[in-house]
Each structure stands twice: as structure tokens, then as C-alpha cells.
Write a protein that holds these residues in place. Structure first.
Motif, mmCIF file in Angstrom:
data_model
loop_
_atom_site.group_PDB
_atom_site.id
_atom_site.type_symbol
_atom_site.label_atom_id
_atom_site.label_comp_id
_atom_site.label_asym_id
_atom_site.label_seq_id
_atom_site.Cartn_x
_atom_site.Cartn_y
_atom_site.Cartn_z
ATOM 1 N N PRO B 280 0.807 -1.225 0.000
ATOM 2 C CA PRO B 280 0.000 0.000 0.000
ATOM 3 C C PRO B 280 0.837 1.270 0.000
ATOM 4 C CG PRO B 280 -0.481 -1.348 1.930
ATOM 5 C CD PRO B 280 0.545 -2.075 1.149
ATOM 6 N N TYR B 281 2.063 1.199 0.428
ATOM 7 C CA TYR B 281 2.875 2.418 0.479
ATOM 8 C C TYR B 281 3.609 2.625 -0.837
ATOM 9 C CZ TYR B 281 5.040 -1.738 2.256
ATOM 10 O OH TYR B 281 5.398 -3.055 2.430
ATOM 11 N N GLY B 282 3.219 1.898 -1.885
ATOM 12 C CA GLY B 282 3.866 2.075 -3.179
ATOM 13 C C GLY B 282 5.085 1.189 -3.293
ATOM 14 N N LEU B 283 5.591 1.071 -4.509
ATOM 15 C CA LEU B 283 6.684 0.141 -4.735
ATOM 16 C C LEU B 283 7.931 0.488 -3.948
ATOM 17 C CD1 LEU B 283 6.479 -0.692 -8.546
ATOM 18 C CD2 LEU B 283 6.024 -2.184 -6.602
ATOM 19 N N PHE B 284 8.236 1.789 -3.867
ATOM 20 C CA PHE B 284 9.479 2.183 -3.209
ATOM 21 C C PHE B 284 9.253 3.121 -2.029
ATOM 22 C CE2 PHE B 284 10.107 1.629 -7.782
ATOM 23 C CZ PHE B 284 10.899 0.498 -7.753
ATOM 24 N N GLY B 285 8.013 3.307 -1.654
ATOM 25 C CA GLY B 285 7.738 4.259 -0.586
ATOM 26 C C GLY B 285 8.184 3.728 0.763
ATOM 27 N N THR B 286 8.427 4.653 1.702
ATOM 28 C CA THR B 286 8.727 4.205 3.050
ATOM 29 C C THR B 286 7.431 3.777 3.724
ATOM 30 O OG1 THR B 286 8.728 6.541 3.552
ATOM 31 C CG2 THR B 286 10.845 5.441 3.521
#
Lengths: 340, 292, 428
Positions: B280-286
Motif C-alpha cells: 500500500p505504500y507504493g513500490l518504493f515508498g517508506t
């Protein structure tokens, strides 16, 4: 004689009719709704039908967005689901009055699936997930409806020999379904579930701490919202001679969200009422008024400027929605001639 | 089996379009970070930019069109901030979302007055260059230059300058930033202007690649989806998301078309939903985004 | 409790009374028949898209419609039996939203009592095509979908999309026998898809080969157009059919030039017009053409087609400049003109008694009788009951190497193949 109305039990505090004005308002409102065809003539009656259809849909989104705080940009797709299910059943010879509730249920089922991302997502992320869902469902519609037109057979629209798809029967059928769904929605807001939704909206962590099953509440909020969207879609199939997917695109979803946010999120009935009146019916009436008054291109631009200006203006000066204005006015009347 | 020239062409075009998506998505992202709201006025701004550029550049050339549309977009950002975002500080985010929806209609009306919703191409003479399998046109080069400059400028501003770190601080914690003496109010204004400027550059490149027409805002809404593909909290993530959207769209159209007619414009949303469900936080998000 | 029951009983009573009153109010018989007056008023609804996704052409079309209505109204319209008719019209912009189109249609019908509608797009026209049968309202649209030709109350001036496409195919067969054709269109959009089956059938019959069938979105970017063109490049087509609207088709023509595909693109009527010159650019000159049942106004002026003077006169009288008179303006003008001609052929008593039905009857009387003539701007129109295909003739307009529009034809539809019927049978 007490100087004001005081409630002695909690039951009185959450009753639907809390003040005498509520009785009067409900009676007058009902009377007005019933007499509307006589008062305004056939065109405005049909405009009212279209208003009621979108009101049902907006009430649904207001439960999802306003009560539970879950932003959804897939509401038009859910409405489309209801419309297509109705069209499919009507084609199979099912009476439309049976098809409409089934449409609601099937859209609710779809909404339940759409609720899955909301278990992990909030706010911006959830909006994005529902946006994706809207595009995906739109694509599926395009696959199953390549002609962009599915006629609704007239044979399905009869009840005991009366044709429901036109004139007064159409109006009263829509009105009856709308009133039932709105009363249900009002009661939902007062129930344990409704309060749980508000708790999740205001602070989901705290809600979980006090023992509310947040996943369950979110899923239910989406599902109920979807049910209303499906009902609206079914009613739309009753009102219209045929449906096509370009009526259920992202623009429709954005418009729905606009109607909720502008009318007043969380004010399920009156907020939705004012939202639809301003944004949807308002656009139609603005076009009707302006097109007769001024040169066409000025009218074309002006209706966007007026509508947008009104929306932004109301939100800035009345962020709780139009309904807050009316509530203050009502309080003023109630307390009159005293100021408090 | 896909032939090499088709693949090369689609990859390149997907890349050019991906840069545009990325820049427009950054406009959404900037506003989200400082105002915690979805700026629905942004798609209308893209439309306005397209028509301003068209009207101006017909008379005075494309360079004038670029400058004027930048100015108009910056002004629009300023006006939006002063009239909507500022009065609604401290109100729930949905209020600002609703207000920007109102602004969407207003800007659409203004655009109608400016451009009468005609369909036309920006007056830019095309020249074609051949690089092996790849054919490149002036349009490709100009839109790459415009979006590339916009992205580079924004990344530098954001990561290397004091203003950039101040904006990041405000985005992180506005009250805390105010406590350290940062001019939060002015930084917010600046952010809205920046969002307008990115919209102008993105809108201009889009007008080159899709020509000016009444549904330019549709692409901007698509770009909105890109802002999350790779995570919201870094500019790099948004850029990657935009590029992914552009590339996936073109490749899927080639590969999946025989099985699913017209899938291209929609495929990215299947991925988006999948990513949101799995990460849920995106592919590379923290991983410390707001979620339960 | 008892009090509640009383309330509910009261409310139920009120509901019953009011509903009964409402029904009685509506059951009132219509006004009695009037004597034939000296002057009749015919109410017309005009549905336009001025602010929606098709407004780039919708605005000009609406201007044409309004200019024609105004012009003929001032010039004076009389029925067959010499009764003066005054037109009164209501215009609504529905922004290509089918729900709003329906609302406005009901406004036209119930508030203004129109007997004819000058409509616009595929979405609204097809959606209303069944309703208008019940309401007996003649609907003249800018959507030329073949499916509408079988509907009793839908009319339009040119041949339908499928017949137009077949005309293009038959033109190709006449200039280049055995040519290879590639198809580019949006596989999801009904408007783009509608003539495809007819094209394939006609191509087969005329000995042409369809070598590719590739998706090109209606809302296309250069990236989409180039991808589509790259997919057909190695098939070496001689002609490329573009079934979308002007932005998408001109991007396709540009992409063909860029990728060095030496073929000629033929667009349908909405995919190509005067703007194509600038939108395609010099690199596509000589490589793009469009099917057009109408003679472009600029060409009509060069060739001194009599009808164009009428159109220009009407435009000037309505306050438009000559440059406003483009293909789209002409299309709108002709739609309104068809309606005016129908009124001129109707009997005043029939018009009063039967309204739209009378107009439908005179329009369909042209099947065996006299055709509707547009003074050379478009082929004369005849409508047969159950088969409203106005004519089977169209021009092909080439954007030539000098960037000028060049008229080819007129070309007729291929013999022995019913293109409209193929489309009607293919779609439900």
C-alpha cells in the motif's frame, strides 16, 4: 414552561422527530413531494425524478464518505453495475421492481470487493484505489456493452397493468423507493453501526481501542454505499429507455463526490439533498435559464463560473456544507425572538 | 512476437509520455504534501494551459505561448492558494477537496472563454530524425526538454536548496516548522505556485503530444494515478510512477490487444490496484504512511 | 402509541387524497381541436454540445443549426396548403452527458411540446431513439449511425457511417484494384466500431485485402498513434482507414509520415475537415483524405454551388463571418434545412393533428416521391420507411501536396452489398 426544548432521556435525544418543527417539516415535505406533479407540471416532475435518482446515489456515497470517512471515486461505476444488472434481468423478463433491489444487492457485492483496499488504505491512497477500480469497471462495461446502448424492455416496467416508466407512476415509484431508502439511511446514522462509522472516521485507532471492528465497519460502509448506488442505477434504468457505459464514467464519480462534499459530508439526508440540487439539477436549471437569456457562448461559460463559484464559496464560508446554513436558520427560528 | 522497431518505438514514446505523466502527477503530489488534499483543480489547470498556449502561440509563437502559460498557471496557483487553501487551513481535508472541485468548474469556464474549446495543434513545425530503429520528431524533443527541465528543476529545488528543505519541513509538520521560525504561510503559497508551474510545463508538453482539445483534463486525471504507483513520499517515486504508467500503457496495448481489445488506456489501473493491495505504500515508498 | 397511529392514519389519508387528485389532474383530456389558424407555430428542440468533449465541432454545428432556423424563419415558411409557419426553438447544451441529454429532451417534450429535435451525438441519439417513437417526435441527428436508419423517427441528411465507409472502399477499389487496407479505430467505442464489419464485407467483395485491424484510442496521444502505425507499417497497406475523430486521426496521419508509411489515410466524416490541414501539418500533405457527403464550403464557393450562397447569406444574417462557415456549420445548417423542407411539404391540418408523425410521414413520402434537394451541397435525400438512408453518394476530399483540399467523386456505394444492414445485423 421551560425556555426551550429539553430532553429527559437518551432515546428522545436521538429520535428522528426531536422538535415539533421536525413533525411539521416532515409533514410539509411529504405533502410537497406528493403534490409536486400538480404544482410544477410534467417537465419539472421528470426533472425531480432524475433528482431523486441521484439523491439515492448521493445518500449512499454520503454514508461511505461522510459517515465512515472513506473517499470513493468509483461511485458512478457502482451505479452502472446496478443499471446493467437491471437491464440484464429486465431482458430476461424479470419485473423491474424485482430487478431494482437485486441491482442494489449486486452493486453492494461489488462494493464489498472494492472495500478490500480500504482495510489497508486511507485518504489519498484510498481515493487512488477507488479511482483505479472505477477505470477497471469502466473497461469491463465497455467489454460487455460494445454498442454503448442496452435497451430496457418496456415489458418489464409494468405493475398490475400500470406502466411505471412514464409520468406519474414513474414519479411515485421513484419517490416511494427514495423515501424508503432515505429513512433507512437516517436510521443507519442513529444506529450502533452508524456511530461506529463516525468513530472510525474521526479516529480509527481510538475506534479500534474501544472495541470497534474497524475492518468490518469499513467494509459495511462501502457495501451500503454500493447498495444505494445500485438502487440509483436500477431506478435510472426504470427512468430511461436504455443505458450505456458513458453515463457511468469517472466524471460521474467526481460529480458524485462533489455533491457529497458540497452539500455536507455526514449530513446524510439534507446534505445530499442540497448537493444534488446545487450541482446536478442546478447545472440543468442554469443551462435552461441562461440559454434562454443570453448569447450561447456566454451562457456556456457562465454556468461553469456560477456553479464552480457557488461550490467554492459555500465550502469556504460554510465548510460543513450548505446544510449548516439551514441549521442556523432553523435554530434562529426556534429561538426567535431571543438570540439564545 | 513483437518486432524490434515496434518495441523500440513504443518504449520511447511511453518514456516521453511517462515524463509528462510524472510532471503532472508531481503537481498533485506537491499539493498533497502541504495541504493534505487532492487538488481537483489541477486537471482543469492543464486544460487552461493548453488553450492559453494555443491562443498565444498562434499570434506570437510557441516561446511566447510557453512563457504566458507559465505565468497564467503560476497566477492560478497563487489565486487558488489565497482563495481556497488559506481560508480552509485547519478544516478537514475533504473541505479543500470539495473547494478544488468548485475551482475545477470555474477554470473550465475560464478556459472556455479563452479558447472556445476548439481542437487544434500547437503551431510547431515538425522535423523528423532517424536514429536506427527509432524515429524522433521535434515534438518529442521539445516535450522531453520541457518536462525534463521541469523535473530536474523541481528535484534540485526540493533536494538541494534551503527553500526545498523548508517546504519538506512544512510538508512533514507544519506546526513544528512554524515553531522553528519557518514562514509556513509563504512556503505554502510557494508550493501552490510550484504546482501551477509544473502543471504548465506538463500541460504544454501534453498539448504537443495529444494536441489541444476539450478533453485534455482526462490525461491529467490519469496522471493522478501515477502519483502513487511508486510511493508518494519521494519525488523519485512519483517520477518512477509516471514513467511506469507511460510504459505499461504502450506495452500492454501491443501485447494484450489481441486478447483484450482496447486494454492500453486501462491496464495501468489494474497494476495500481494490485500494488495498493500488496504494497500500500507504493513500490518504493517508506512504510510509515498513514494507515491502520 | 395511539397518537402515533392517528398520525400515520392521517398521513396515509393525505397521501391517498393527493395521489388521487394528481391522477385526476393528469387524466384531464388535452385541449380540444382548434380551427386551422392563419399562422402555425412549430416548436423545435436543439440539443448541442458546446462545453463537453465534442464541443470542438459541436459549437460550429450548433451555429449552423441556429443560423438556418433563424434565416428560414425570417424568410417565411409555408406549409403545402399555404399556411404560414413560424419556428420557435429552444437550445440546450448537454455537454455530451447522456443523462443530461435525457433531462433536456424531456424538457423539450413536456415543457415546450416540441415536435422535432435537432440532436447531436451517438450517445444521446441512440438512447432516445426508442423514446421518440412513443412521443412521435422527429429527431434529426449529427450521429449518422447505421442503426438509426431502421428507427422510424430518426433522420439525417447524409448516408450513414457504414454506407459512407463502403463508399470509400469502393473508391479505393476503383483507383487501386486489389489494394491492401489497414484499419485503425477505437475498439471500445461504438461510434468507431460501427462501420468496421461493413468495411470488411465490402473489401472482400471488391477484391481488396484488409491486412491489419489495430486499436487506436479515440482520446489518443502521439504515443498511441505511433504505436498503432508501427503495428501496421510492415503490412505495407496502401490505404489506412481511420474511424475516430479529428484529433486521433490527424495524429495517426502525422505518425504515418514520421514512420515513413507510404499510404493514404482515409478518415470518416468526423475525422477530417478544414482543420486537418494545420493539425496534420505539411508532412502529411498528399497522404490524408476524408469521406464527406458534403461539399466543403470553401470548395463550394470555388465551384459556385448554388446552395452555398444561401448558407452564407444565412450566416451573415445571423451575425457570423464567412470564416465561421465550415464543414461542421454546413452539417448543422443542412440538418435544420431538412426539417424546414419537411415542414414545407406537410399539410397544415395534419401538422396540427399529428405533429411529429405528420413530419415523419412527409419525410418518408420522399421514398417514392420527390427527393429533398439541398442545391448541390449534398446528394438529394430520400427516406424509405424502415430504411432511412438518405442517399448512397459521397465525396472523398484529399488534402493534396500543396495543402489544398481537392474533391474526388462523387462516388457511389458499391452495388449489391447493403452496408447499413451489415452493421445493423452485427450489433444488437
Amino acid at each position: 414552561m421551560p425556555a426551550g426544548v429539553f430532553k429527559e432521556t437518551y432515546g428522545e435525544e436521538i429520535a428522528i422527530f426531536r422538535y415539533p418543527i421536525h413533525y411539521a417539516g416532515a409533514a410539509l415535505g411529504l405533502l410537497f413531494a406528493l403534490m409536486l406533479p400538480i404544482l410544477v407540471g410534467p417537465y419539472y416532475m421528470l426533472l425531480a425524478v432524475s433528482f431523486l435518482i441521484f439523491l439515492v446515489g448521493t445518500v449512499g456515497l454520503n454514508i461511505t464518505v461522510g459517515l465512515a470517512g472513506l473517499i470513493s471515486l468509483a461511485h458512478a461505476a457502482l451505479m452502472g453495475m446496478g443499471a446493467y444488472v437491471t437491464a440484464f434481468l429486465a431482458e430476461k423478463g424479470v419485473n423491474i421492481l424485482v430487478a431494482i433491489p437485486v441491482a442494489g444487492l449486486s452493486a453492494a457485492a461489488l462494493a464489498f470487493i472494492l472495500a478490500l483496499p480500504s482495510f489497508r488504505l486511507k485518504g489519498y491512497y484510498l481515493a487512488m484505489a477507488s479511482l483505479a477500480a472505477q477505470f477497471i469497471i469502466e473497461y469491463i462495461f465497455a467489454l460487455i456493452d460494445p454498442d454503448q446502448y442496452v435497451p430496457i424492455p418496456d415489458e418489464a416496467k409494468y405493475l398490475g397493468g400500470i406502466y411505471l416508466g412514464r409520468g406519474l407512476p414513474l414519479y411515485y415509484t421513484t419517490l416511494a423507493i427514495t423515501i424508503v431508502s432515505i429513512l433507512t439511511a437516517v436510521n443507519l446514522g442513529r444506529s450502533i453501526l452508524g456511530r461506529a462509522m463516525k468513530a472510525v472516521r474521526d479516529n480509527d485507532v481510538a475506534a479500534e481501542v474501544v472495541g470497534i471492528n474497524v475492518y468490518y465497519v469499513k467494509a459495511i460502509a462501502f457495501t451500503i454505499g454500493g447498495f444505494y448506488a445500485g438502487l440509483a442505477g436500477g431506478l435510472y434504468a426504470l427512468y430511461s429507455s436504455g443505458i450505456g457505459w458513458e453515463g457511468f464514467t469517472l466524471e460521474g464519480s467526481i460529480e458524485y463526490l462533489g455533491m457529497v462534499l458540497i452539500g455536507g459530508p455526514g449530513r446524510i439526508v439534507w446534505g445530499s439533498f442540497l448537493g444534488v440540487l446545487l450541482v446536478r439539477t442546478g447545472w440543468t436549471l442554469l443551462e435552461s435559464t441562461l440559454a434562454d437569456l443570453i448569447v450561447s457562448y456566454v451562457a456556456a461559460a457562465l454556468k461553469y463560473l456560477i456553479l464552480g463559484g457557488m461550490i467554492a464559496g459555500f465550502i469556504i464560508f460554510e465548510p460543513e456544507g450548505l446544510i449548516a446554513v439551514l441549521r442556523r436558520f432553523k435554530e434562529y427560528l426556534r429561538l426567535w425572538p431571543y438570540s439564545y | 512476437m513483437v518486432e524490434a522497431n515496434i518495441l523500440v518505438g513504443a518504449l520511447f514514446q511511453g518514456f516521453v509520455l511517462g515524463l509528462i505523466y510524472a510532471l503532472i502527477a508531481l503537481g498533485f503530489n506537491i499539493i498533497y504534501r502541504v495541504s493534505k488534499s487532492i487538488n481537483f483543480a489541477h486537471p482543469a489547470l492543464i486544460l487552461l494551459v493548453g488553450y492559453v498556449a494555443l491562443v498565444v502561440s498562434r499570434q506570437n509563437g510557441i516561446a511566447a505561448g510557453l512563457i504566458i502559460s507559465l505565468a497564467v498557471a503560476a497566477l492560478a496557483g497563487l489565486v487558488l492558494e489565497k482563495s481556497l487553501a488559506k481560508p480552509l487551513i485547519g478544516k478537514p481535508p475533504v473541505a479543500l477537496i470539495g473547494a478544488t472541485l468548485g475551482a475545477f468548474y470555474v477554470i473550465r469556464g475560464v478556459t472556455f472563454i479563452v479558447g472556445r474549446f476548439e481542437a487544434a495543434a500547437l503551431p510547431l513545425q515538425s522535423t523528423y530524425y532517424s536514429l536506427g530503429l527509432l524515429k524522433v520528431s521535434t515534438n518529442d524533443l521539445v516535450s522531453m526538454a520541457v518536462t525534463g527541465a521541469g523535473l530536474l528543476g523541481l528535484i534540485l529545488l526540493h533536494n538541494k536548496t534551503r527553500i526545498g528543505s523548508a517546504i519538506r519541513a512544512v510538508a512533514e509538520d507544519a506546526e513544528g516548522a512554524a515553531g522553528y521560525g519557518l514562514p509556513v504561510s509563504r512556503l505554502m503559497t510557494l508550493s501552490w505556485i510550484l504546482a501551477g508551474l509544473t502543471g504548465a510545463l506538463g500541460g504544454l508538453a501534453l498539448s504537443l503530444k495529444a494536441q489541444v482539445n476539450p478533453y485534455l483534463d482526462f490525461y491529467a486525471i490519469k496522471a493522478f494515478a501515477a502519483s502513487i504507483l511508486a510511493g508518494l513520499d519521494s519525488i523519485g517515486g512519483v517520477v518512477l510512477g509516471g514513467l511506469a504508467l507511460g510504459l505499461v500503457e504502450q506495452l500492454a496495448s501491443i501485447v494484450l490487444e489481441p486478447y483484450l481489445p482496447g486494454i492500453g488506456g486501462h491496464i495501468a489501473f489494474f497494476f495500481l490496484l494490485l500494488i495498493l493491495l500488496v504494497k500500500p505504500y507504493g513500490l518504493f515508498g517508506t512504510e510509515r504512511i498513514e494507515r491502520i | 402509541m395511539a397518537q402515533n397511529t392517528k398520525y400515520i392514519a392521517l398521513i396515509v389519508l393525505v397521501i391517498v387524497v393527493v395521489a388521487a387528485a394528481a391522477f385526476m389532474f393528469f387524466q384531464k383530456p388535452g385541449a380540444g381541436k382548434e380551427e386551422a389558424p392563419e399562422k402555425l407555430t412549430v416548436k423545435i428542440g436543439v440539443l448541442t454540445d458546446e462545453t463537453g468533449p465534442t464541443s470542438d465541432v459541436g459549437i460550429s454545428y450548433a451555429k449552423g443549426v441556429l443560423a438556418a432556423l433563424k434565416y428560414f424563419n425570417e424568410k417565411g415558411i409555408t406549409t403545402k396548403d399555404g399556411v404560414k409557419v413560424e419556428l420557435s426553438w429552444v437550445k440546450r447544451d448537454y455537454a455530451y452527458n447522456p443523462t443530461k441529454a435525457e433531462e433536456f429532451y424531456k424538457e423539450f417534450r413536456d415543457k415546450y411540446g416540441v415536435i422535432a429535435v435537432l440532436g447531436w451525438g451517438t450517445a444521446d441519439t441512440e438512447k432516445l431513439s426508442d423514446t421518440i417513437i412513443n412521443d412521435k417526435i422527429v429527431y434529426i441527428s449529427a450521429s449518422y449511425s447505421a442503426k438509426l436508419t431502421a428507427k422510424p423517427y430518426n433522420f439525417f441528411v447524409p448516408p450513414d457511417y457504414s454506407t459512407q465507409a463502403c463508399i470509400a472502399i469502393s473508391w479505393i477499389a476503383s483507383v487501386k484494384p486489389g489494394a491492401k487496407i489497414a484499419l485503425l479505430y477505437d475498439h471500445k467505442v461504438a461510434y468507431s466500431r460501427s462501420p468496421i464489419d461493413a468495411i470488411k464485407a465490402a473489401a472482400q467483395q471488391l477484391g481488396l485485402e484488409v491486412v491489419a485491424d489495430v486499436d487506436l484510442p479515440l482520446k489518443a496521444t502521439e504515443a498511441d498513434a505511433e504505436r498503432a502505425v508501427l503495428q501496421i507499417v510492415d503490412k505495407n497497406p496502401d490505404y489506412v482507414w481511420c474511424g475516430n475523430t479529428i484529433t486521433s486521426c490527424s495524429l495517426a496521419a502525422k505518425a504515418m509520415a514520421k514512420q515513413g508509411l507510404n499510404a493514404i489515410m482515409i478518415s470518416n466524416v468526423w475525422g477530417f475537415d478544414e482543420r486537418s490541414k494545420d493539425m496534420i501539418g505539411p508532412e502529411g500533405y498528399g497522404k490524408a483524405m476524408g469521406v464527406s457527403p458534403f461539399i466543403y464550403p470553401a470548395i463550394a464557393r470555388q465551384q459556385n454551388i448554388p446552395g452555398i450562397n444561401l448558407v452564407l447569406e444565412a450566416a451573415r444574417a445571423a451575425g457570423y463571418s464567412d470564416t465561421d462557415v465550415n464543414l461542421r456549420f454546413l452539417q448543422g445548417f443542412l440538418s435544420a434545412w431538412l426539417l424546414v423542407q419537411a415542414i414545407e411539404r406537410v399539410d397544415s391540418q395534419a401538422l396540427m393533428d399529428k405533429g411529429g408523425e405528420a413530419l415523419k410521414e412527409v419525410l418518408e413520402a420522399s421514398c417514392q416521391g420527390q427527393a429533398f434537394d439541398f442545391q448541390g451541397l449534398v446528394a438529394p435525400a430520400r427516406f424509405c420507411p424502415g430504411r432511412h438512408i438518405a442517399s448512397e453518394q459521397a465525396y472523398l476530399v484529399l488534402l493534396n501536396e500543396n495543402g489544398e483540399f481537392e474533391l474526388k467523386g462523387p462516388q457511389s456505394a458499391p452495388e449489391g452489398i447493403d452496408c447499413a444492414q451489415i452493421t445493423i445485423q452485427a450489433g444488437g
